[in-house]
Design a protein around this motif. Structure first.
Motif, PDB file in Angstrom:
ATOM      1  N   GLY A   1       0.805  -1.222   0.000  1.00 25.73           N
ATOM      2  CA  GLY A   1       0.000   0.000   0.000  1.00 25.73           C
ATOM      3  C   GLY A   1       0.831   1.261   0.000  1.00 25.73           C
ATOM      4  N   GLY A   2       2.141   1.133  -0.174  1.00 27.63           N
ATOM      5  CA  GLY A   2       2.989   2.309  -0.268  1.00 27.63           C
ATOM      6  C   GLY A   2       3.042   3.122   1.002  1.00 27.63           C
ATOM      7  N   ARG A   3       3.043   2.456   2.144  1.00 25.71           N
ATOM      8  CA  ARG A   3       2.989   3.185   3.413  1.00 25.71           C
ATOM      9  C   ARG A   3       4.356   3.427   4.030  1.00 25.71           C
ATOM     10  N   TYR A   4       5.412   2.839   3.468  1.00 24.74           N
ATOM     11  CA  TYR A   4       6.739   2.964   4.075  1.00 24.74           C
ATOM     12  C   TYR A   4       7.618   3.896   3.243  1.00 24.74           C
ATOM     13  N   ASP A   5       8.432   4.683   3.968  1.00 24.86           N
ATOM     14  CA  ASP A   5       9.369   5.588   3.300  1.00 24.86           C
ATOM     15  C   ASP A   5      10.701   4.914   3.005  1.00 24.86           C
ATOM     16  N   TYR A   6      11.027   3.896   3.796  1.00 24.61           N
ATOM     17  CA  TYR A   6      12.282   3.187   3.531  1.00 24.61           C
ATOM     18  C   TYR A   6      12.172   1.753   4.037  1.00 24.61           C
ATOM     19  N   ILE A   7      12.982   0.885   3.409  1.00 26.33           N
ATOM     20  CA  ILE A   7      13.150  -0.510   3.822  1.00 26.33           C
ATOM     21  C   ILE A   7      14.650  -0.758   3.938  1.00 26.33           C
TER      22      ILE A   7
ATOM     23  N   LEU B   1       6.702   0.278  -0.582  1.00 25.34           N
ATOM     24  CA  LEU B   1       7.275   1.623  -0.496  1.00 25.34           C
ATOM     25  C   LEU B   1       6.399   2.662  -1.173  1.00 25.34           C
ATOM     26  N   CYS B   2       6.492   3.884  -0.694  1.00 22.38           N
ATOM     27  CA  CYS B   2       5.855   4.992  -1.388  1.00 22.38           C
ATOM     28  C   CYS B   2       6.686   5.326  -2.623  1.00 22.38           C
ATOM     29  N   SER B   3       6.133   6.081  -3.561  1.00 21.43           N
ATOM     30  CA  SER B   3       6.873   6.524  -4.738  1.00 21.43           C
ATOM     31  C   SER B   3       8.055   7.373  -4.280  1.00 21.43           C
TER      32      SER B   3
END
Length: 641
Positions: free
Chosen positions: A82-88, A111-113
């Protein structure tokens, strides 16, 4: 600038205001929950991990953090999408993935765009993966098409039979020893492992893939071009000195074209300081604590055509002389000079790697071998050295039915054994062979036994020049080892002294300029011939998107010396010395090398059709003329005392 793991992974990331996911933190999380909004995911729950590592003395299970999410058959859980993370952050995770490309796409969905995927990847040159083959594009694509959820049987078998017994980081400081290169598991055990795996339900964790910094960048570039993942490169940090890993930050950039994303990885290749023998240079370059590469928004990106092959492969392509095996000592190894020891260790390693099975080098190409043999003996005979051996048998004094012969730099003795076999029914030999490569000697003895000639040949690990050898030998045999002598004139004088009157010095060797520093005219002609080839003929048969070379060139002298300090150290003096010591009984046969060594090395597989083989033959004729009139790389010499 010294770049540690944490700094490399968190470059330009504000962990206090962003949301992150760290995969497999165990007891060494990069970001703690006290520092920011980070969640942890692993293949087991917190309790499951504690139970798994309870007997591991090196792991303090009390430091294992609370695990927020559990992987599903090695994949990221669907509920995280769902694109909820800024980094992995994934440290030493990627190499364990059965399907790396599918995993990259899963990360992009979480990840988010513009989000960042930070990776720590082990460098095979400094771990027990040292002896494993690099992962190929075909293997990556296969695991993706099969949607592989568990390590495949091939991956398990390779990990069990190819992993070395070497300690991490050793190769920064010294060459690996032969016993450290031995696999940790036997073939039969691996087979049993495979059969057991077929019926097991639990997940067997192995390193499924293997990389160096260069190979990893190239694979991500090629798979980006194929649109198999949506990432581009944000930053890259080469393996720091004394480390075993390299670092990357990838950006989720699905809005960019595949070509743009590919270019970001290719642009970083020039920053790789990669050597197959890092102990030769790592400790001598204090500034190489890290090699820093960072792509900034709007920076100009130039697409590359790939790096040149390693110096070890380059040097090996010019010296077909050694194979591995343990030593039979006839004198202490300490009697060898440091340069001799370094040279012996180098060739033990290089040729232990085997070959690709392709026609890459001139000694693997039948057309070229027939051409060389025709120059030497007047007949286009098949096989390596057959023309040379025919000339020797023609020159030997047949009044001596047992030929007492010396060979320096014998390697596995294959060439000497071939000469013995060529003389079968005519002459018998009493061959005494010497080499400074410890691993070659036992292999030579085994080969002699296998071929049934052990009564005609003996092998010693020794510096032949320091031994008290008589001066009544019938033959002194040099085959691609004379150019490794640090003083070739001295070696030829020694050969002259060892021969009886009427004895024969026979040489088939590299006789070109020291350290392969070709004349300007040779470089210019090589460039002209290369540019007369089609683009397809200049591509790497193993990597079709890589052009091997478009211009002639000289290798860096420092790199040649670092690879093997004896490589072509004094080769230019060979012909003058032969003329001096054998002024009236010298037959000199230039065998060229402009085309088959400088231009076409690695490219012979690209000449297949009748028309292409005819073209190759025409190029070899130009090669021969250049060798006779301007500059030759190789020559055969037969000189009678």
């Amino acid at each position: 600038m010294i770049m540690d793991r944490r700094s490399a992974l968190l470059t330009d990331l504000d962990i206090t205001t962003t949301r992150g996911l760290e995969i497999g933190p165990l007891t060494a999380a990069v970001v703690s929950k006290e520092e920011g909004n980070v969640e942890y995911i692993d293949h087991l729950s917190t309790e499951g991990l504690k139970n798994k590592y309870a007997s591991e003395a090196s792991i303090d299970i009390n430091k294992i953090p609370v695990i927020d999410h559990i992987l599903e058959e090695g994949k990221l859980p669907r509920h995280l999408i769902g694109g909820r993370y800024d980094y992995i952050i994934a440290s030493h995770v990627f190499e364990h993935l059965p399907n790396p490309l599918g995993w990259l796409r899963d990360c992009a969905e979480i990840l988010c765009s513009g989000g960042c995927l930070a990776l720590v990847i082990p460098d095979k040159r400094f771990t027990f993966d040292l002896t494993r083959p690099l992962t190929t594009l075909a293997e990556m694509i296969e695991s993706d098409l099969l949607d592989q959820r568990r390590p495949g049987l091939r991956q398990i078998y390779e990990a069990a039979t190819c992993s070395a017994r070497i300690e991490a980081g050793v190769t920064w400081h010294r060459a690996p020893r032969q016993e450290e290169l031995a696999p940790t598991g036997a073939d039969v055990d691996a087979y049993g492992l495979l059969k057991a795996e077929e019926g097991r339900n639990d997940y067997l964790d192995v390193r499924c893939t293997v990389y160096t910094p260069t190979s990893f960048l190239q694979l991500l570039a090629r798979t980006a071009r194929l649109n198999k993942h949506p990432f581009r490169l944000m930053s890259f940090h080469d393996t720091p000195f004394n480390s075993i890993e390299f670092y990357l930050q990838l950006m989720n950039a699905s809005e960019q074209s595949p070509v743009e994303r590919e270019s970001s990885f290719l642009a970083a290749l020039s920053s790789c300081v990669e050597s197959t023998e890092p102990w030769q240079s790592g400790s001598k370059v204090p500034g190489r604590l890290t090699t820093n590469f960072q792509l900034l928004p709007g920076s100009q990106i130039h697409r590359g055509i790939g790096k040149f092959r390693s110096l070890a492969a380059w040097a090996a392509s010019r010296s077909r002389r050694r194979l591995p095996g343990p030593p039979h000592l006839e004198g202490p190894k300490s009697s060898l000079s440091p340069d001799q020891q370094a040279s012996g260790e180098h060739w033990d390693r290089v040729l232990a790697q085997g070959n690709s099975g392709l026609r890459l080098h001139w000694w693997e190409d039948p057309t070229t071998l027939c051409h060389i043999n025709n120059l030497v003996c007047g007949s286009p005979r098949e096989g390596l050295h057959t023309g040379f051996h025919q000339k020797i048998l023609e020159k030997l004094d047949t009044n001596h039915t047992i030929i007492r012969a010396l060979s320096v730099g014998c390697g596995t003795g294959a060439k000497e054994i071939e000469l013995i076999q060529a003389a079968e029914g005519k002459l018998q030999f009493d061959f005494h062979c010497f080499d400074v490569a410890p691993a070659a000697i036992e292999a030579a003895k085994d080969l002699a036994r296998q071929q049934g000639v052990e009564d005609q040949i003996t092998f010693s690990l020794a510096d032949a020049f320091r031994l008290r050898l008589s001066n009544d030998w019938d033959l002194v045999y040099w085959n691609n080892s004379l150019h490794h002598m640090l003083d070739t004139a001295e070696a030829i004088a020694w050969s002259h002294d060892r021969l009886r009157k009427g004895g024969l010095l026979a040489m088939d060797d590299y006789v070109g300029p020291d350290r392969f520093q070709w004349m300007d005219a040779t470089i210019q002609r090589a460039t002209e011939l290369l540019q007369s080839l089609t683009a397809k003929q200049r591509t790497d048969p193993c990597q079709p998107r890589r052009t091997v070379r478009e211009v002639g060139g000289r290798p860096p002298i420092d790199a040649v010396v670092a690879t093997d300090p004896t490589e072509a150290a004094d080769s230019s003096k060979i012909y003058p010395a032969l003329n001096r010591f054998f002024p009236s009984n010298l037959e000199w046969i230039p065998t060229g090398g402009l085309v088959y060594l400088i231009c076409l090395d690695e490219l012979f597989e690209n000449f297949r059709t009748d028309l292409e083989l005819k073209q190759l033959q025409q190029l070899l004729e130009l090669d021969a003329e250049w060798g006779r009139s301007v500059e030759t790389a190789y020559a055969v010499a037969l000189a009678i005392k």
